[in-house]
Design an enzyme around this catalytic site. Sequence first.
Site, PDB file in Angstrom:
ATOM      1  N   ASP A  21       0.765  -1.093  -0.088  1.00  0.00           N
ATOM      2  CA  ASP A  21       0.004  -0.028  -0.080  1.00  0.00           C
ATOM      3  C   ASP A  21       1.016   1.229   0.079  1.00  0.00           C
ATOM      4  O   ASP A  21       1.979   1.304   0.732  1.00  0.00           O
ATOM      5  CB  ASP A  21      -0.883  -0.026   1.122  1.00  0.00           C
ATOM      6  CG  ASP A  21      -1.831   1.135   1.169  1.00  0.00           C
ATOM      7  OD1 ASP A  21      -2.927   0.955   0.651  1.00  0.00           O
ATOM      8  OD2 ASP A  21      -1.683   2.297   1.790  1.00  0.00           O
ATOM      9  N   ASP A  41      -2.085  10.010  -9.767  1.00  0.00           N
ATOM     10  CA  ASP A  41      -2.072   9.099 -10.835  1.00  0.00           C
ATOM     11  C   ASP A  41      -0.752   8.937 -11.413  1.00  0.00           C
ATOM     12  O   ASP A  41      -0.186   7.736 -11.597  1.00  0.00           O
ATOM     13  CB  ASP A  41      -3.110   9.533 -12.113  1.00  0.00           C
ATOM     14  CG  ASP A  41      -4.575   9.559 -11.808  1.00  0.00           C
ATOM     15  OD1 ASP A  41      -4.672   8.795 -10.803  1.00  0.00           O
ATOM     16  OD2 ASP A  41      -5.288  10.113 -12.606  1.00  0.00           O
ATOM     17  N   GLU A  61      -4.884   2.461  -3.979  1.00  0.00           N
ATOM     18  CA  GLU A  61      -3.137   2.756  -3.939  1.00  0.00           C
ATOM     19  C   GLU A  61      -2.689   1.353  -3.432  1.00  0.00           C
ATOM     20  O   GLU A  61      -1.554   1.501  -3.120  1.00  0.00           O
ATOM     21  CB  GLU A  61      -2.990   3.798  -3.206  1.00  0.00           C
ATOM     22  CG  GLU A  61      -3.285   3.531  -1.679  1.00  0.00           C
ATOM     23  CD  GLU A  61      -4.703   3.942  -1.299  1.00  0.00           C
ATOM     24  OE1 GLU A  61      -5.001   4.241   0.048  1.00  0.00           O
ATOM     25  OE2 GLU A  61      -5.552   3.924  -2.211  1.00  0.00           O
TER      26      GLU A  61
END
Length: 339
Positions: free
Chosen positions: A211, A228, A259
């Site tokens: 993560d 992004d 994410e």
Amino acid sequence: MSTTRPSYAETRETLRWRVALVLVALMSTLMLALGLLNTSLGLTDTARLAWIVFTLNATSLLGLLWLPRRAGTMAFFGVILGLIVFAIGFGWWHERPLHYWGFLFPVVVVFLLPAWRAMVAMLVFGLFVCGVAMLQIAPIDVVRFASVYGLMVCFVTTYALLEERAGVMLREVGDRDGLTGCFNRRRFNEAMARRVAPRAEATRLGVLLADVDHFKAINDQRGHLEGDRVLMAVASTLQRALQSEAERGRAKLYRYGGEEFAVLVSGRDPAQLGLLAEALRSAIAAGGDGLGPGEVTISVGVAAWWQGSEAPEAALQRADEALYEAKRGGRNRVVVAPG
């Protein structure tokens, strides 16, 4: 594990199976009508052929309903090809020109073989039919048949090649995450499902959940376009770090959601999985592929399990708990789940 939509391959096989069912109904109806018509006209040979085709075609319905869909569909189209060859031979034996049955061959064989192999089979079969027809009809009629058959081969092969190419593109689009280019969550779920398939080989497996730390802050402070960019850079860096394992077929990277990324690994014990996870964490922390040193970090949870020892959901749960332990422990670290 979440329910996923059928894959392209599954959808394709389902459609082919349904097409086969429709063809069984249509061909049975047509052969029944032809059998009755030829019988009433006293054409016993062609009537016999119609009844043979009717019987075999109707019987193939049992295979479609009893066998697994893929096997039943392949068996059905195999039977149809056999019937076409039989019809040509039947006509030659009874001195009745039935070469026009050959027009069915190209549109059936593409259901069984890849495009280029199907084309070779079409050409070989076309030569066979022309050879039989030369013994029964005028040469000019053989030329006419060969011309039309050749055009059909060209069109059917072109369609089959386009369909194969479209299938590759659809599978690629369906299997990949649009932003990062990683395999997507659906592909991840399918890979996990294969781990518990009845014929799956017992293997030491592992799952890594990674993560991006403080990703919400990145979006809030720098904007979603920057978020992004970070995700693409993280995915690229992870892919590079996994390259040697991926080339050996031992690891694949997936975008698990938001994410979060997942890595499925085979043939590694917990200690080796921990070392791999640490290499991924270090690669992100060191920067590269658009990331500066220390600009972005990740936390990684690791779980190992033997196939069959527990459900994949249980292993995922342990990896998820290890990930949150890494988050609670200060982030930018690896935690390997016990077990």
